[in-house]
Design an enzyme around this catalytic site. Structure first.
Site, PDB file in Angstrom:
ATOM      1  N   ASP A   2       0.808  -1.215   0.000  1.00  0.00           N
ATOM      2  CA  ASP A   2       0.000   0.000   0.000  1.00  0.00           C
ATOM      3  C   ASP A   2       0.846   1.273   0.000  1.00  0.00           C
ATOM      4  OD1 ASP A   2      -2.125  -1.725   0.195  1.00  0.00           O
ATOM      5  OD2 ASP A   2      -2.436  -1.401   2.340  1.00  0.00           O
ATOM      6  N   TYR A   3       0.300   2.306  -0.612  1.00  0.00           N
ATOM      7  CA  TYR A   3       0.945   3.622  -0.689  1.00  0.00           C
ATOM      8  C   TYR A   3       1.313   4.146   0.694  1.00  0.00           C
ATOM      9  CZ  TYR A   3       1.298   8.662  -1.785  1.00  0.00           C
ATOM     10  OH  TYR A   3       1.715   9.958  -1.917  1.00  0.00           O
TER      11      TYR A   3
END
Length: 237
Positions: free
Chosen positions: A104-105
């Site tokens: 995930d970012y």
């Protein structure tokens, strides 16, 4: 270059698929250092591998990196919005390497970068069930009941997660830290799992993939995977 199976070497040279390479070997069409080979052996780029009069050489060196992805970095080779990507950290590497899977970012931690498509496909294939372990910091307490729910599987929006492992639970002042190990890789899965049991994650770090641990690798830095580490994942070069 690390030694690899002969059929993979032939495939990486672009001459034939692995399956076709195995057929050529069994037919006696391949020579290594002047000798006809009819069984699988280990070779590298120092060996003279030929099919007929054609000398086979791998143009690109196979690379395998462990990378500690910082938060706010896209697990992609490019981004249409101009955000920083994992590729930006590898601009001095001669060969083009790409991420294996996603992270995930807004999460940090271990991700592999490689130019070996077979390695990437092996790790991402569900049947191989490669474990990913995450360190979680969150708001809320992990009770025995919540631990059992997470381990047995929870509904994350029409999908029941597979069994997970929960370790090292610490509850303190309405917050918790915990490690969770899963073999799946659904989008934002760990965050959704904790949301499903009423626990809000505020920090998520992947600390291991299989037996390969992030250790003291600093954020934004990378190192080469050893052959022993690659093999410990169940993959044979």
């Amino acid at each position: 270059m690390e030694k690899m199976r002969l059929q993979k070497y032939i495939a990486l040279c672009g001459y034939a698929s692995r399956r076709k390479a195995e057929q050529l070997i069994s037919q006696g069409a391949v020579t290594v250092n002047g000798n006809v080979v009819r069984e699988i052996i280990m070779v590298d780029d120092s060996d003279d591998v030929r099919i007929g009069n054609k000398v086979l050489k791998i143009e690109n060196k196979l690379l395998y990196f462990a990378f500690n992805k910082p938060e706010m970095v896209i697990t992609s080779m490019s981004d249409q919005f101009g955000r920083k990507t994992v590729a930006d950290f590898f601009d001095t590497v001669e060969e083009r390497v790409y991420p294996v899977g996603r992270l995930d970012y807004d999460s940090s931690g271990l991700i592999f970068m490689t130019n070996d498509g077979d390695f990437a496909n092996f790790l991402m294939h569900p049947k191989n069930e490669v474990t990913k372990t995450y360190a979680v910091s969150a708001k809320g307490d992990i009770t025995d009941d919540i631990k059992i729910q997470l381990e047995n599987g929870v509904d994350i929006g029409g999908y029941i997660t597979e069994k997970a492992r929960i370790d090292n639970v610490v509850n303190s002042n309405g917050k918790c830290s915990v490690e969770i190990s899963i073999t799946e890789g659904k989008n934002r899965q760990v965050r959704k799992m904790f949301d499903a049991v009423g626990i809000k994650i505020y920090m998520l770090q992947r600390i291991a993939i299989g037996p390969v641990k992030i250790g003291d690798l600093k954020k934004g830095r990378y190192r080469s995977l050893t052959q022993k580490e690659i093999e410990s994942l169940g993959y044979n070069i």
